[in-house]
Design a protein around this motif. Sequence first.
Motif, PDB file in Angstrom:
ATOM      1  N   UNK A   9       2.866  -9.968  -2.369  1.00 19.85           N
ATOM      2  CA  UNK A   9       1.806  -9.691  -1.389  1.00 19.85           C
ATOM      3  C   UNK A   9       0.511  -9.298  -2.097  1.00 19.85           C
ATOM      4  N   UNK A  10       0.624  -8.509  -3.164  1.00 17.24           N
ATOM      5  CA  UNK A  10      -0.556  -8.094  -3.923  1.00 17.24           C
ATOM      6  C   UNK A  10      -1.211  -9.308  -4.588  1.00 17.24           C
ATOM      7  N   UNK A  11      -0.409 -10.231  -5.101  1.00 11.90           N
ATOM      8  CA  UNK A  11      -0.964 -11.455  -5.700  1.00 11.90           C
ATOM      9  C   UNK A  11      -1.726 -12.264  -4.651  1.00 11.90           C
ATOM     10  N   UNK A  12      -1.157 -12.383  -3.470  1.00 12.19           N
ATOM     11  CA  UNK A  12      -1.833 -13.104  -2.383  1.00 12.19           C
ATOM     12  C   UNK A  12      -3.116 -12.389  -1.962  1.00 12.19           C
ATOM     13  N   UNK A  51       5.443 -10.516   3.831  1.00  6.53           N
ATOM     14  CA  UNK A  51       6.636 -11.242   3.424  1.00  6.53           C
ATOM     15  C   UNK A  51       6.373 -12.292   2.365  1.00  6.53           C
ATOM     16  N   UNK A  52       5.388 -12.050   1.498  1.00  8.53           N
ATOM     17  CA  UNK A  52       5.000 -12.962   0.414  1.00  8.53           C
ATOM     18  C   UNK A  52       4.390 -14.261   0.923  1.00  8.53           C
ATOM     19  N   UNK A  53       3.815 -14.215   2.120  1.00  7.00           N
ATOM     20  CA  UNK A  53       3.136 -15.373   2.705  1.00  7.00           C
ATOM     21  C   UNK A  53       1.792 -14.925   3.264  1.00  7.00           C
ATOM     22  N   UNK A  54       0.738 -15.666   2.889  1.00  4.52           N
ATOM     23  CA  UNK A  54      -0.575 -15.438   3.486  1.00  4.52           C
ATOM     24  C   UNK A  54      -0.784 -16.490   4.564  1.00  4.52           C
ATOM     25  N   UNK A  55      -1.068 -16.026   5.759  1.00  3.45           N
ATOM     26  CA  UNK A  55      -1.413 -16.917   6.857  1.00  3.45           C
ATOM     27  C   UNK A  55      -2.924 -16.910   6.971  1.00  3.45           C
ATOM     28  N   UNK A  56      -3.504 -18.096   6.880  1.00  3.89           N
ATOM     29  CA  UNK A  56      -4.958 -18.226   6.926  1.00  3.89           C
ATOM     30  C   UNK A  56      -5.463 -18.227   8.358  1.00  3.89           C
TER      31      UNK A  56
END
Length: 114
Positions: A9-12, A51-56
Amino acid sequence: MILSVDARNAALKGIADKLNVGTNSVLSLYVGAVLAAEFALTNPVQASIAGAVMTFSVPQKVLAIASGTITAAKVLDASGTLIADIEINTELDLENNKVYSGGYVNLLSFTMGV
């Protein structure tokens, strides 16, 4: 190496921060090597990161400038630097993968996972 969900999440969040600098970053869609459509991404680009996903945040529809089946997508920051190659039908959901020059291209959803 396996990163925790918090680390992913931090990477995203770092990717989102890079995309939110300057004027609009873009999502470019290609038919082969030909640019077919380009979406200006909103600022902030992310609707959520979980949840390790970025929603744009989904930008408004755009007009296609070439015809064919979308085969590739790229996210570029405001300076034009490539940030990511995006998988069609996995991370990117279009209303129709076949586009026609002068016709609308509608993005239904856009996510990025790590």
